[in-house]
Write a protein that holds these residues in place. Sequence first.
Motif, PDB file in Angstrom:
ATOM      1  N   UNK A  78       0.812  -1.053  -0.066  1.00 49.28           N
ATOM      2  CA  UNK A  78       0.058  -0.033  -0.040  1.00 49.28           C
ATOM      3  C   UNK A  78       0.898   1.369   0.104  1.00 49.28           C
ATOM      4  N   UNK A  88      -2.517  -4.971 -15.847  1.00 49.96           N
ATOM      5  CA  UNK A  88      -3.051  -5.919 -14.780  1.00 49.96           C
ATOM      6  C   UNK A  88      -4.636  -5.219 -14.409  1.00 49.96           C
ATOM      7  N   UNK A  89      -5.290  -4.930 -15.430  1.00 47.73           N
ATOM      8  CA  UNK A  89      -6.829  -4.362 -15.015  1.00 47.73           C
ATOM      9  C   UNK A  89      -7.404  -5.603 -14.806  1.00 47.73           C
ATOM     10  N   UNK A  90      -8.509  -5.526 -13.935  1.00 49.95           N
ATOM     11  CA  UNK A  90      -9.589  -6.665 -13.843  1.00 49.95           C
ATOM     12  C   UNK A  90     -10.683  -6.714 -15.043  1.00 49.95           C
ATOM     13  N   UNK A  91     -10.387  -7.575 -15.825  1.00 41.11           N
ATOM     14  CA  UNK A  91     -11.290  -7.389 -16.983  1.00 41.11           C
ATOM     15  C   UNK A  91     -12.777  -7.507 -16.662  1.00 41.11           C
ATOM     16  N   UNK A  93     -14.501  -6.082 -14.392  1.00 43.19           N
ATOM     17  CA  UNK A  93     -14.829  -4.870 -13.482  1.00 43.19           C
ATOM     18  C   UNK A  93     -14.469  -3.665 -14.137  1.00 43.19           C
ATOM     19  N   UNK A  97     -14.515   0.533 -11.133  1.00 43.02           N
ATOM     20  CA  UNK A  97     -14.364  -0.431 -10.025  1.00 43.02           C
ATOM     21  C   UNK A  97     -12.963  -0.861  -9.823  1.00 43.02           C
ATOM     22  N   UNK A 101     -11.171  -0.121  -6.164  1.00 35.58           N
ATOM     23  CA  UNK A 101     -10.541  -1.287  -5.483  1.00 35.58           C
ATOM     24  C   UNK A 101      -9.231  -1.155  -4.486  1.00 35.58           C
ATOM     25  N   UNK A 102      -8.407  -0.175  -5.026  1.00 36.34           N
ATOM     26  CA  UNK A 102      -7.538   0.396  -4.221  1.00 36.34           C
ATOM     27  C   UNK A 102      -7.712   0.847  -2.777  1.00 36.34           C
ATOM     28  N   UNK A 104     -11.015   0.637  -1.641  1.00 37.61           N
ATOM     29  CA  UNK A 104     -11.748  -0.161  -0.753  1.00 37.61           C
ATOM     30  C   UNK A 104     -10.808  -1.186  -0.118  1.00 37.61           C
ATOM     31  N   UNK A 105      -9.653  -1.687  -0.765  1.00 38.32           N
ATOM     32  CA  UNK A 105      -8.849  -2.436   0.041  1.00 38.32           C
ATOM     33  C   UNK A 105      -8.092  -1.553   1.201  1.00 38.32           C
TER      34      UNK A 105
END
Lengths: 222, 291
Positions: A78, A88-91, A93, A97, A101-102, A104-105
């Motif tokens: 972090x 590295x994007x989540x396909x 989402x 989103x 994510x960063x 939210x985590x």
Amino acid sequence: MIRLFNVSKRFGGKLALKNISLDIEQGEFIFISGPSGAGKSTLLKILYLAENTFEGQVLIDGMNLSRISSSKLPVLRRRFGIVFQDFKLIPTRTVYENIALVLEAAGKKSAFIKKKVMQVLRSTGMEKKAKAFPLTLSGGEQQRVAVARAVVGEPSIILADEPTGSLDSTSARAILDFLIEYHKKGTTILIASHDLHLMKNTIQGKNIELNAGRIIRTDIML
Amino acid sequence: MIHFLKRALADIHSNKFLNLITIITIALSILVVSVFLLFFENAGRVIESWNQGGRAMIYLKKEFNADMLPELKTKINSLGDIDEMVYISKAKALDTLKNSMASQTTFLKNLKENPLPDALEIKIRSYNNFQEVQTLAQNIKAIDIVDDIEYGQSWLGKFLKIFNLFKITGYAMCGFFFLMALFITANTVRLAFYSRMLEVEIMRLVGATETFIKAPFYIEGLIQGFLGGVLGLGALLITYLMVSSGITQSLASYVYFDLRFLSVKMVISIIFSSTFLGWFGCYLSLKQIFK
Ligand SMILES: Nc1ncnc2c1ncn2[C@@H]1O[C@H](COP(=O)(O)OP(=O)(O)OP(=O)(O)O)[C@@H](O)[C@H]1O
Ligand SMILES: [Mg+2]
């Protein structure tokens, strides 16, 4: 704040990094240059522990990476905002989103997340694509999303692996200026790129040139 | 928290088919288990009523007189768990008989001597286990002054044996279905997890903790378990409503029959168990993946 002592990395029998020693202070702007296969990505991956078997020692803010526990690993990561060479994007989402994510985590409140994500989307010129899925975007657009995600958590260190690789020179310039804004706020920035030309005459920084896993030159750019 | 719930729902939405299969499997298992429970709860009640709530009648020998009563009572009490004990003297028994057969009193009036024995009516507290009742009865019969003891009918004992055998089969079936549901849930979670390996990897790289990554899977498991439980019980309730009135009508005239649905407590504990099952399936498979 980042310190490497004699770091070497082997893939099988092949040395990807050889005896790298480095000292990076808070707020520095570092270019890691060199031809393809020089070991630039490998060096960054060691810093965020995507590669965790290496020789030598790495210290980040006093944490010894060889001894970090798995529960502390998220804490280390972090500190970084990372632009991955392959994005590295989540396909599955949306752009929104992926960036949210960063935060939210990191356990941020949803009102804050919304405000912050829209803000970085605006400043990277991607606000119209907030609801789009990554694979429907062009390579350059995906890259801008990747940069937006890297900065959204206000990290103390930004690691950017070829952040302008898929961009035309105007857009590349814009992204670079965007990162320079963060540098001015005190963020440490490491950019790995073979395109040293673009970086020249932009900002005062240090250029570390790699070749075949060794540092062959370090110079201050003005 | 809301974030995790959203993620779990989004995942259920994107894996509709897999989730539906899982929920249906859990529902079927819950249905089988609750059918057994429903059957046992009702059958237990019916048997209890046949067994007259554990009542037994102790007939005493002619030599008995009321002075011996306190001693006898203590003796019987020491033999087992007796709920209540009522002494019915032969005079009283005759009175009761006379009252109930008012029209034939002439015959009874002509009796010179009371032919009825003195008796003690007892109620045994734990009468679920027929074996226990039998042993207790034998012990009571062994007391000198006791002539005979009458309890339940001998067929009841046989019936209970069969019933218990049935119960064991029922439990085994329940266990089997529970394991099957557990296995299916664990498998769904595993598939969901592998289909999201890339996502999980990226989450780790941007600094998400393992708890953050796993939470939606757990919530998914809980939702599956809960919905499966509700669905299974719903199916049972519908079947019950359709069948019960018919059964009660056709059987009520022959035997005491009080058909009832599962108690609220039972319903809650079934739903709780199935929700737990969803969670546990998830726990097992994540444990295996992360080991
Ligand atoms: N996972 C791996 N397994 C085996 N070899 C690897 C692996 N990752 C990198 N290498 C090797 O290590 C060397 C350095 O790779 P690296 O990705 O760091 O280069 P790079 O400087 O980032 O190049 P580019 O500019 O093309 O991104 C290369 O020779 C590469 O083949
Ligand atoms: Mg690279």
